[in-house]
Design a protein around this motif. Sequence first.
Motif, mmCIF file in Angstrom:
data_model
loop_
_atom_site.group_PDB
_atom_site.id
_atom_site.type_symbol
_atom_site.label_atom_id
_atom_site.label_comp_id
_atom_site.label_asym_id
_atom_site.label_seq_id
_atom_site.Cartn_x
_atom_site.Cartn_y
_atom_site.Cartn_z
ATOM 1 N N THR A 30 8.153 -0.472 -9.446
ATOM 2 C CA THR A 30 7.973 -0.282 -8.016
ATOM 3 C C THR A 30 6.846 -1.163 -7.502
ATOM 4 N N MET A 32 5.335 -3.355 -3.548
ATOM 5 C CA MET A 32 5.648 -4.049 -2.308
ATOM 6 C C MET A 32 6.132 -5.468 -2.605
ATOM 7 N N THR A 33 7.168 -5.871 -1.912
ATOM 8 C CA THR A 33 7.724 -7.209 -2.097
ATOM 9 C C THR A 33 6.683 -8.270 -1.743
ATOM 10 N N LYS A 38 6.874 -7.751 -8.679
ATOM 11 C CA LYS A 38 7.977 -7.074 -9.380
ATOM 12 C C LYS A 38 8.910 -8.063 -10.057
ATOM 13 N N GLU A 207 17.061 -3.675 -5.645
ATOM 14 C CA GLU A 207 17.122 -2.879 -4.417
ATOM 15 C C GLU A 207 17.735 -1.498 -4.633
ATOM 16 N N GLN A 243 11.241 -1.091 -4.133
ATOM 17 C CA GLN A 243 10.013 -1.269 -3.358
ATOM 18 C C GLN A 243 9.284 0.065 -3.262
ATOM 19 N N ASP A 244 10.025 1.141 -3.057
ATOM 20 C CA ASP A 244 9.497 2.495 -3.142
ATOM 21 C C ASP A 244 10.678 3.402 -3.475
#
Length: 488
Positions: A30, A32-33, A38, A207, A243-244
Amino acid sequence: MEGERVKVLLGFTVPEGEPFYIPIHHTVITGMTNLSGKTTTVEAILHRSKSKALIFLTKRGEKHFPDTHQIPPFYKERFDWEYVRGLLEASMHERLKFETPWIIRISKKAHSLKEVRLLLGRLLTERKLREFDRNIYTLLAAYLDKVLPTLTKAKHKFTDTLHLKEGINVMDLTEWYTNEEVQMLVIQSCMEHILKYENNVIVALPEAWKLLPQSRNTPVKLYFEKFIREGAANNNYLIIDAQDLGGVDKSPLRQVSVWIMGKMMEANEVQRLLKQTLGLKIKPEEVQTLPLGHFLVAYGREVQKVYVWPYGIPKTIAVDVAKGNLNPEFVRDMLLKPIDKPSASIPQPLLNRLTELDEKIETLNKRVDSLDKTLAQLLTQKRGITKLQNIQLQKTFYNIKVTQTQKRFTLTDETVQGKIMWLAKEGFLNTWRSQTEIEKELTRRAWTIPRISVYKALKALVKQGFIGQRKTDRMQFKIAPNVRFTNE
């Protein structure tokens, strides 16, 4: 057994800089992009796992992984009522509720989506059909009318054979970026094939919020739980990129044993993730303030802050970042992004020809000078000479016209040629080097590349004129004298 699992070097502990290994198992990453790292983490795990791996590119602008195999999209149509319902829910982005009995009823009478649509068309023409049933079938027909044209148009680009090569296999689905249901059908087909026929394969799912939504079904979600429960028996594992986890169905994630958490800013989401899913007591501020490439890694009862060692970066640099001696943004900007561009003003073949002509001219000039000296000696000494013959000398001058051209090369560590040019930029190829010496230097920098790939890259660089080549007892290579490295 946990202790028997194969482990892979993820990176180095912060701030000690000690090697940190994780088991190869179902994993969630997990963060933030563009702020957590990641994708770099997924790349590092897959390259060092030495397993077959499958990655899907689903959105425009995604990073293209180096040293990988491009494979065509694989799709085999599956047909049952759950499949039809999941496909329709994925297409409409909403959960089908009371329509399910009608989907079951009509799916039993057909063998494909196309047959379902034809059957719906016939039913809608029946006069005795109840108005309520007519409304349901009209809705289902409208859903299928949205899905079928896209599938029909895309089918000729699919293959019905999935052949995974050793290493990382990349399946590019960005053509269907706006048709998520098509991407999901391909991903589900691959998962089903791998679960049935393959061993020792890691599948990276992008995603998660799209593929595993909390409020509805998708073709991937229907097969996900089966894969995550049964895949480990044959060493088939999933890496889930999220992302979360706010909109992700967490029920099947209880089977995940490795959690890699990067920077996330939303405090409530961090607390929910740590408490509900992991049961760990970690201050949200620790996750919110993680630098680029730094993660909190949890499996079992162990939690460790780690800097992930990016693939293709020298080990010593990664250790320095983990110890705090080097800024992670420096690694990203100076090593992971193409910055320097060497340029060649004259192509190497022309340069080689000019060098050859210069040597010939030099040889001729020396011969002329020698003859001049001989003639001078004969004219001054005149000893034993009864007859002086006329000597005619002709001096030839070569007028060479050089047309200058420029070639540019983007310096990057994402290709074998780029890695070799990095060595050249740092002066390693300022002297003649054999391929073996070049391979050893690449390995020293943690760039392990097959010998044939190094050979092909060197040949390509010679052909482009960036590197010179000569043959003694073995083939040797050296940076071309006309190459200049510039920052632009």
